[in-house]
Design a protein around this motif. Structure first.
Motif, PDB file in Angstrom:
ATOM      1  N   ILE A  21      44.130  41.445  47.736  1.00  0.00           N
ATOM      2  CA  ILE A  21      44.763  42.189  48.817  1.00  0.00           C
ATOM      3  C   ILE A  21      46.246  42.358  48.546  1.00  0.00           C
ATOM      4  O   ILE A  21      46.808  43.437  48.666  1.00  0.00           O
ATOM      5  CB  ILE A  21      44.556  41.464  50.157  1.00  0.00           C
ATOM      6  CG1 ILE A  21      43.095  41.504  50.516  1.00  0.00           C
ATOM      7  CG2 ILE A  21      45.400  42.097  51.244  1.00  0.00           C
ATOM      8  CD1 ILE A  21      42.730  40.591  51.639  1.00  0.00           C
ATOM      9  N   ARG A  22      46.847  41.266  48.136  1.00  0.00           N
ATOM     10  CA  ARG A  22      48.281  41.302  47.865  1.00  0.00           C
ATOM     11  C   ARG A  22      48.586  42.395  46.835  1.00  0.00           C
ATOM     12  O   ARG A  22      49.394  43.269  47.064  1.00  0.00           O
ATOM     13  CB  ARG A  22      48.691  39.940  47.325  1.00  0.00           C
ATOM     14  CG  ARG A  22      50.110  39.842  46.909  1.00  0.00           C
ATOM     15  CD  ARG A  22      50.925  39.177  47.975  1.00  0.00           C
ATOM     16  NE  ARG A  22      51.967  40.073  48.416  1.00  0.00           N
ATOM     17  CZ  ARG A  22      52.701  39.857  49.484  1.00  0.00           C
ATOM     18  NH1 ARG A  22      52.494  38.815  50.234  1.00  0.00           N
ATOM     19  NH2 ARG A  22      53.630  40.690  49.817  1.00  0.00           N
ATOM     20  N   ILE A  62      42.974  36.806  48.367  1.00  0.00           N
ATOM     21  CA  ILE A  62      44.387  36.998  48.690  1.00  0.00           C
ATOM     22  C   ILE A  62      45.097  37.780  47.590  1.00  0.00           C
ATOM     23  O   ILE A  62      45.801  38.745  47.853  1.00  0.00           O
ATOM     24  CB  ILE A  62      45.080  35.641  48.909  1.00  0.00           C
ATOM     25  CG1 ILE A  62      44.601  35.044  50.222  1.00  0.00           C
ATOM     26  CG2 ILE A  62      46.590  35.792  48.914  1.00  0.00           C
ATOM     27  CD1 ILE A  62      45.132  33.673  50.519  1.00  0.00           C
ATOM     28  N   ASP A  63      44.825  37.377  46.373  1.00  0.00           N
ATOM     29  CA  ASP A  63      45.473  38.074  45.261  1.00  0.00           C
ATOM     30  C   ASP A  63      45.111  39.547  45.257  1.00  0.00           C
ATOM     31  O   ASP A  63      45.942  40.412  45.041  1.00  0.00           O
ATOM     32  CB  ASP A  63      45.068  37.436  43.928  1.00  0.00           C
ATOM     33  CG  ASP A  63      45.804  36.127  43.716  1.00  0.00           C
ATOM     34  OD1 ASP A  63      46.859  35.947  44.358  1.00  0.00           O
ATOM     35  OD2 ASP A  63      45.323  35.296  42.936  1.00  0.00           O
TER      36      ASP A  63
END
Lengths: 572, 624
Positions: A251-252, A248-249
Motif C-alpha cells: 500500500i505504501r 503495508i509495503d
C-alpha cells in the motif's frame, strides 16, 4: 456472551428503519455497554440459532401489519426500546456499511464475528495495455446494484446466482451502448475481498476500459485506491498473513507512487486551471465567512447576484477542464517518453520510425527541431507519449536556446528516457552531461548509425552507463527497432516503469472529482436562486473548493483562515 | 513549612470563567471540590470586553447550558443588552450576543458558587502541584497549605508569568493589575510541560459622561425576548442599555503612525504571539493602511458604573499616546480615561500534550482548561472548564470520560482542534472552523446535548422531562406535516399569491408546502393548524428541520464518514515510533498527539492518507 448478543440485537433493531446496515468491529464494540439487557427471548434464540444472519434473513418475516420489520423484534418491545435506542444512536451511529454476523467457534467459546463492509470500490484489474480483454473489478455491498444500473442484458444482475457469468452491454445514462461485455457476479463471502464482487470483462484497449470504468464510477462506485482490494481482502480476513508488513509495503509503495504521479500531472495544465478556480472560490468563501463571523464589521455583504455570477464562471471553467481531460486525452496520457541526444543524432528519425509517419522535420542541419514534438504511439500494447526534443547542446542561437531549455524540462518530467548516441562519433562532453542527467532515471541508451564505421568507445560507454539497457540500431536501415521495442516492453512489464496505469487511473479520479465539484457549484447557484440562506450556500461552495483541492492534494481550513485574516481587517 | 489543609475530590486552581464552570460541574456531580483563586474579588472577572456570545461563541454558551453549565444562566441574569446577530444569513449562523453588567456578572456567579454544596471557594495562590509516582495528587499554596485531591484542574488564564506592557512600561502582573502567578509556571516547566508565550491586549476605558454621544450612532438591543439558557423565562427587554458606534479617522491614524516607534508591537518588546483576529489598533493601521477608518464601539461596562469600554482600540501604546488617540475620535474629543489599554504576555500550555478529555498525557490526574490551553475568549474558556470539571469528576468517580466530537458541538471542534492540531496563536472559535456547521446550530443545542448533560447528572429531572416533551412534540408535528395534505383551497391560493409563491395545482402535504422558500410555519399554522398549538420553540425547530432538510441530510452524510473513522479506536499506548511503514514525520506527530481514533489521526497535519492506511492494516493485524 449474553451481552454480546444483546448489543447486536439492538443494532439489528435500530436499523430496521432503513436497512440492516451498520458496522462495527469484531472485538471493539463501540460505545461500551449495552444500554439495557434484552428481555425478548425470541430475539435471543433467533440470534443464537442463526448461523448466518444477514439483511434478507432479518427482514424475511413480515408481521401482519405488512410493514417491513425485523423478525427479531416484534410487539411491545418496539415501543419500549424505541426512544432510548434512537437517542443513543442518533448522534453516534450513522453508517453505510452492511454487516454480517456469523458465528465461529474459537477456543471452545462462541463469539460473533462481525464483518466490516466498506463502501463500494472499482478499478481496472488487468494490466494496462492493449490486451484482448480487460477486467474492471467492483467490490462492496453495492457492487451488484451499481453495475445493474449500467448493465443491459437478459437478466437483472440482482436476480442471478452467485458465481455466474452473463452476456450483455454496458450503457450510459442516455442508453447509448459503450461496450459489449461479460459480467461475472460473485456474492459475498466467497470472493477475493469477501464482499460482493462484480467483474466486468470488456474489450481491451485503453479507451473502452476507461469509458466503462467511468460509467461504473458515475453509477456510484468510488475509484479504488492503489492496493485497496488487497487491503480489503486482508482486513476482511481473506488473506491470512502472518505479518501485515507485506500488505503495508504494498500500500505504501503504491500510494506514494500514485501521489507522485498525481502530483506530476497536477503540475501541468490541470493544476493551473484548478488553482485559478480554487482561488476565486476561496476569496468568495472567505468573504462570506467574514460576513458570518464578524457580522458587525464594516465589510460589505456578499450579494446573491455576486455568488451566482461567480458560480457561473466557476461552472464554465470546470466544464472546460472536464472537456479537456476527457477520454481521448486519457489514452494519450501514456508513458511520457523523452527522446534526447545531441543534435542530429537521429532523434526525429527515431520518432518517425516509431510513429511511421513523417511529422517532425528531418534534415541534416543541426538544430532543426527547435520545438517540442509530441506523438502518441502504442508499443506492444504500451501507450507511449513520445516527446522529441530539440537537441541538447551549447548554443548561442536564441530560438534554439529556448528549445534546449524546454528539452531539459521535458527531460525532468519524463517517465522514460531514450538517450540517443552516435556510433560514428566518440562520446563527447555533451553526451557525458546527458548521461549524468538521466542517472537514477529510467532510461534506455540507443546507439544509432550502426551502419557507419564505429568510432564510439563501447568500453568507455559501458563504464559510465552500465545501469542502462543498451540497444544498437540503424534507423536509416530500419534495423534494431524490434530490439528497442522489446527493451521498452521488458522495462515496462518487469514493473520498472510504473506510472502508466496510475496515470490514467488518477485521471479517472480527477474526472470524477471534477464532476462532483461541478455538481456542488450548480447546487450553490440553484440554492441561491431559491433564496436559501447564505450559510447553506457556503456549504456547497466549500464542498466544491474541497473537491477541487482533492485533485491537487491541497489541504483545507488553514488556507481559509489565512485568507480571512489577511484580506479583512477584523478584531476588537 | 507546609501543613495539611484538607482533602478534596477535585481541586480547581483559578476562578475565572473556566474555573467557575469546572468547580460547579464537579461539585454538582457530587465531588467535594475546592476552588482556589488569587483574589476573591476576581471570581468570573471579565478583564476585556463586556460582552458574551456572538458567532460560534454564542453557540458555545448555548452548548454549555445544554450540558448543565452556568454561563448562560449567569449572563441571562446580568445582561444590559441582547442582540441576535446574523439573522439574515441562515439558521446555522444565528448568533446571540449579550452585553454584560460586569460587576453584576461577577457577583452573581460568586453567589452561585458560594451557595453550591460540596464547593469551597478559597483565596490563595497555588505554587506547586503535589506529584506522587507521576500522578497529580494535589496542590501546595504560597502560604504552605497542602491540599490533597484526586484530580486537579488548572485554569490559570493569563496569570502564568503574566506581564503587562504599556509603551516602554512593563511589569509582572496578571490581568487588570492582579497578582501574577510566577512560581507555578516555573514549576510546570520543571515537571516537563511544554509552555508557549502568548500575547493579548485590551483597549482603554473612559468615562461615559465625557462622551459626546450625539456624534455617534446608536446600537440598541433587540426588542424581542432573547436568552442564552433554555431554562430562562424572564426577559429584561425594556431596560436595555445601548452601545454606540463611531470611527477612527485620518487624525487618529496620523497620531498612531507618528508614534509607531513607541509601540511595543513594533519595537520588539513583545515576544509573545498575538491573535490575528484581535489585532491592536496600531497593527490594523499598519497592515491595512489603505483603510480610511476603523469602527469603534462604545460599550457600557455596567449599570452601576460610568465606565465605557472602547472596542476597536486595543493598544499597548504609551498612556499619553492612548489619550491622544482617544481624543482624535469623533465623539471622544473631551473624553477622560479611566484605565489605559495594555498588552499582556503570559505562559500557556502546548495543548497537544492533552488527551481529548483535557487531562495531561504525562501527568495523570492533572487537567487544564481555558486560556491556559492557548485559547482566548470567555466562552471558549468556560466550555473547556465545564468539560474539564466533568471529566475530573468522572475520573474520581471511576467513570468514562466525556469527549464530544466535531459533529456534536462547537466544544468538540474546539477541543479536537486544540489537542490534535495545537495552536500557534491564541485560539478563537469561528463558525468556519466547524465543518458540520449546519448541524451545530444555536437553536438545536439542547437537542444535541441535553441527553449528555442529563447523563452527566448536570440536568435535573424536571428540565429533562420538559426537554423530552419538546423533542417529542417536534417529531409529532413533523409527522403531521408529512401526513396531512392540503388542497388548492381559496384561502391557500390567496395566501400563496400574497407571499409571491406559486399557486397549488394539486393537493400537497404540508411538509412539501413548508419547504417552499416563501412559506413559513406561521402560514402553515394559519392554513392548517396543529390539533394542539405547538410552542414557538417547537415551531422554530420544525420550520428549520423541514426547510433545510436537504442540506441537513447532506451534512449528515459527511458526519457518517466522520463517524466511521472516529469509531476505529487506536490504543493509547501504541508505539508509533516502531510501526513499520509509517513515514518519519507521521511517526513523530502521532507519537506526540497519541490520537484516540483513526479519525483524529487523520486530522493531524503531516499524517498522509498512506499513513492512515498503514495504521488501519496495522490495527487489523493486531486483532487477528
Amino acid at each position: 456472551m449474553k451481552q454480546r448478543y444483546d448489543l447486536i440485537y439492538k443494532y439489528v433493531y435500530f436499523y430496521r428503519f432503513n436497512y440492516v446496515e451498520t458496522y462495527f468491529e469484531s472485538n471493539q464494540l463501540p460505545f461500551c455497554e449495552p444500554i439495557q439487557s434484552v428481555t425478548d427471548w425470541r430475539a435471543k434464540k433467533s440470534l443464537q440459532q442463526s448461523h448466518f444472519l444477514s439483511y434478507p434473513d432479518v427482514l424475511k418475516a413480515r408481521p401482519k401489519g405488512g410493514k417491513r420489520q425485523s423478525n427479531l423484534i416484534v410487539g411491545e418491545e418496539l415501543a419500549r426500546f424505541d426512544l432510548q435506542i434512537r437517542l443513543f444512536f442518533f448522534m453516534n451511529f450513522l453508517s453505510s456499511m452492511v454487516f454480517y454476523i456469523f458465528r465461529k467457534r474459537f477456543n471452545n467459546r462462541q463469539f460473533c464475528v462481525v464483518k466490516i463492509m466498506f463502501d463500494t470500490i472499482a478499478a481496472i484489474a488487468t494490466p494496462p495495455g492493449e490486451g484482448g480483454i480487460a477486467i474492471i473489478r467492483i467490490s462492496g455491498s453495492q457492487a451488484i446494484h451499481i453495475v445493474d444500473k449500467i448493465y443491459k442484458g437478459n437478466l437483472k444482475l440482482s436476480t442471478v446466482d452467485s458465481h455466474t457469468i452473463h452476456y450483455g452491454h454496458i450503457v450510459n445514462n442516455v442508453g447509448e451502448v459503450i461496450d459489449e461485455v461479460m459480467v461475472t457476479v460473485m456474492k459475498s463471502p466467497r470472493t477475493f475481498t469477501r464482499e460482493d464482487v462484480v467483474e466486468v470483462n470488456c474489450h481491451g484497449g485503453l479507451v473502452s476500459v476507461q469509458r466503462v470504468l467511468e460509467e461504473v464510477l458515475c453509477a456510484g462506485a468510488r475509484l479504488a485506491e492503489p492496493g485497496e482490494f488487497t487491503k480489503r481482502a486482508f482486513l476482511n480476513g481473506r488473506i491470512d498473513l502472518s505479518q501485515a508488513e507485506a500488505v503495508i509495503d504494498l500500500i505504501r509503495a503504491k500510494t506514494d507512487r500514485a501521489m507522485k504521479v498525481a502530483m506530476g500531472q497536477v503540475q501541468g495544465k490541470l493544476s493551473g486551471g484548478i488553482e485559478k478556480i480554487r482561488n476565486e472560490l476561496l476569496q468568495l468563501i472567505a468573504h462570506i465567512e467574514v460576513n458570518i463571523d464578524y457580522p458587525e464589521h464594516d465589510v460589505e455583504e456578499v450579494t446573491r447576484s455576486l455568488i451566482i455570477e461567480k458560480g457561473d464562471w466557476i461552472k464554465d471553467e470546470i466544464t472546460l477542464l472536464l472537456r479537456n481531460s476527457h477520454q481521448g486525452k486519457i489514452m494519450r496520457e501514456g508513458l511520457s517518453t523523452a527522446i534526447v541526444g545531441r543534435p542530429n543524432v537521429g532523434k526525429s528519425s527515431l520518432l518517425n520510425t516509431l510513429i511511421q509517419e513523417s511529422k517532425a522535420i528531418v534534415t541534416d542541419i543541426p538544430g532543426t527541431t527547435r520545438d517540442i514534438i509530441e506523438e502518441y504511439v502504442n508499443v506492444r500494447g504500451i501507450p507511449l507519449r513520445l516527446i522529441d526534443t530539440a537537441g541538447i547542446r551549447h548554443t548561442e542561437d536564441v530560438v534554439e536556446k529556448i528549445g534546449v531549455k524546454k528539452s531539459r524540462e521535458v527531460l525532468d518530467q519524463a517517465d522514460l528516457i531514450l538517450l540517443l548516441l552516435n556510433n560514428a562519433e566518440p562520446l563527447t562532453e555533451e553526451d557525458m552531461e546527458l548521461l549524468e542527467t538521466i542517472r537514477n532515471r529510467k532510461g534506455i541508451i540507443v546507439i544509432n548509425k550502426m551502419d557507419l564505421p564505429q568510432k564510439l568507445d563501447m568500453t568507455q560507454l559501458n563504464n559510465v552507463a552500465e545501469e542502462f539497457p543498451l540497444v544498437t540500431m540503424s534507423i536509416k536501415n530500419e534495423k534494431g527497432i524490434e530490439v528497442l521495442e522489446e527493451a521498452i516492453a521488458k522495462l515496462f512489464f518487469e514493473g520498472q516503469l510504473q506510472s502508466d496505469d496510475l496515470t490514467y487511473v488518477s485521471n479517472a479520479r480527477h474526472i470524477q472529482l471534477l464532476k462532483e465539484a461541478k455538481g456542488s457549484i450548480e447546487e450553490a447557484s440553484e440554492s441561491c436562486d431559491h433564496g436559501l440562506p447564505v450559510d447553506m450556500i457556503a456549504f456547497d461552495l466549500r464542498r466544491c473548493w474541497e473537491l477541487l483541492g482533492e485533485i491537487t492534494g491541497e489541504t483545507v481550513s488553514e488556507d481559509l483562515l489565512d485568507q480571512i485574516f489577511s484580506r479583512f481587517c477584523l478584531g476588537k | 513549612m507546609g501543613y495539611h489543609a484538607g482533602e478534596f475530590d477535585v481541586i480547581i486552581v483559578g476562578a475565572g470563567h473556566a474555573g467557575c464552570e469546572a468547580a460547579l460541574a464537579s461539585a454538582r456531580m457530587g465531588c467535594s471540590t475546592l476552588l482556589l483563586t488569587i483574589s476573591l474579588d476576581s471570581v468570573a472577572f471579565m478583564p476585556c470586553n463586556p460582552s458574551i456570545g456572538g458567532p460560534a461563541k454564542g453557540h458555545v454558551v448555548r452548548e454549555i447550558d445544554a450540558l448543565g453549565g452556568e454561563m448562560a444562566k449567569n449572563i441571562d441574569k446580568t445582561y444590559i443588552q441582547m442582540r441576535m446577530l446574523n439573522t439574515g444569513k441562515g439558521p446555522a449562523v444565528h448568533a446571540l450576543r449579550a452585553q454584560a453588567d460586569k460587576v453584576l456578572y461577577q457577583n452573581t456567579m460568586r453567589q452561585t458558587i458560594e451557595s453550591t454544596d460540596n464547593l469551597v471557594l478559597r483565596q490563595s495562590i497555588a505554587d506547586q502541584l503535589i506529584i506522587e509516582n507521576g500522578i497529580c495528587k494535589g496542590v501546595i499554596t504560597h502560604t504552605g497549605a497542602e491540599y490533597r485531591g484526586k484530580a486537579v484542574v488548572l485554569t490559570t488564564g493569563t496569570y502564568l508569568r503574566g506581564k503587562i506592557i504599556i509603551g516602554d512600561l512593563q511589569y509582572e502582573s496578571g490581568p487588570n493589575n492582579m497578582k501574577p502567578s510566577v512560581k507555578l509556571s516555573h514549576h510546570l516547566k520543571e515537571l516537563g510541560l511544554e509552555l508557549v508565550r502568548f500575547k493579548t491586549g485590551t483597549p482603554p476605558r473612559v468615562y461615559g459622561s465625557t462622551i459626546d454621544y450625539d456624534k455617534t450612532e446608536i446600537q440598541p438591543g433587540d426588542q424581542a425576548p432573547r436568552a442564552f439558557s433554555f431554562e430562562t423565562t424572564e426577559y429584561n427587554i425594556d431596560e436595555q442599555l445601548p452601545c454606540w458606534l463611531t470611527y477612527t479617522n485620518e487624525e487618529t491614524h496620523q497620531v498612531i503612525n507618528s508614534n509607531l516607534h513607541r509601540a511595543p508591537m513594533f519595537s520588539g518588546v513583545i515576544e509573545g504571539t498575538g491573535p490575528r483576529y484581535c489585532p491592536s489598533i496600531e497593527d490594523k493601521i499598519v497592515r491595512f493602511s489603505d483603510k480610511p477608518r476603523h469602527q469603534i464601539f462604545l460599550e457600557p461596562e455596567g449599570r452601576s458604573t460610568d465606565e465605557v469600554y472602547v472596542q476597536g482600540l486595543s493598544t499597548s501604546m504609551p498612556e499619553e499616546v492612548q489619550i491622544k488617540i482617544l481624543r482624535s475620535v469623533k465623539g471622544l474629543e473631551k473624553v477622560v480615561m479611566m484605565r489605559p489599554g495594555y498588552a499582556i504576555e503570559y505562559d500557556a500550555v502546548v495543548p497537544t500534550q492533552l488527551w481529548p478529555n483535557l487531562e495531561m498525557k504525562n501527568i495523570p490526574g492533572l487537567f487544564t482548561a481555558g486560556q491556559l490551553n492557548g485559547t482566548s475568549g470567555y466562552e471558549e474558556a468556560a466550555g473547556q472548564g465545564l468539560l474539564a470539571g466533568i471529566n475530573a469528576a468522572r475520573k474520581v468517580q471511576g467513570k468514562e470520560s466525556l469527549i464530544l466530537d466535531r459533529s456534536q458541538a462547537y466544544l468538540g471542534v474546539l477541543i479536537d482542534d486544540l489537542v490534535t492540531k495545537g495552536t500557534n496563536e491564541p485560539y478563537r472559535l469561528l463558525t468556519s472552523r466547524a465543518e458540520y456547521r449546519l448541524l451545530l446550530r444555536h437553536d438545536n443545542a439542547d437537542l444535541r446535548l441535553t441527553d449528555i448533560g442529563y447523563e452527566m447528572g448536570l440536568i435535573n429531572e424536571e428540565r429533562y422531562q420538559k426537554f423530552i416533551a419538546k423533542r417529542n412534540s417536534i417529531e409529532i408535528e413533523k409527522e403531521r406535516l408529512k401526513s396531512e395534505k392540503i388542497g388548492p383551497r381559496t384561502d391557500v391560493q390567496d395566501l400563496l399569491r400574497n407571499v409571491g409563491s406559486k399557486e397549488l395545482d394539486n393537493a400537497v402535504d404540508l411538509f412539501t408546502l413548508l419547504k417552499r422558500p416563501e412559506v413559513t410555519y406561521k402560514h402553515i399554522e394559519q392554513l392548517a393548524p396543529a390539533p394542539v398549538k405547538v410552542s414557538e420553540e417547537v415551531a422554530e425547530q420544525v420550520e428549520i428541520q423541514v426547510k433545510y432538510e436537504g442540506y441537513i441530510r447532506k451534512q449528515m452524510q459527511d458526519v457518517e464518514r466522520l463517524k466511521k473513522m472516529e469509531k476505529k479506536r487506536l490504543p493509547m499506548d501504541l508505539d508509533y515510533l516502531n510501526i513499520h511503514g509509517l513515514a518519519k514525520e507521521a511517526r513523530q506527530k502521532l507519537d506526540q498527539v497519541k490520537p484516540l481514533s483513526i479519525g483524529q489521526a487523520s486530522r493531524i497535519s503531516g499524517v498522509t492518507p498512506a499513513d492512515i492506511s498503514v495504521l488501519l492494516v496495522f490495527l487489523a493485524d493486531k486483532k487477528g
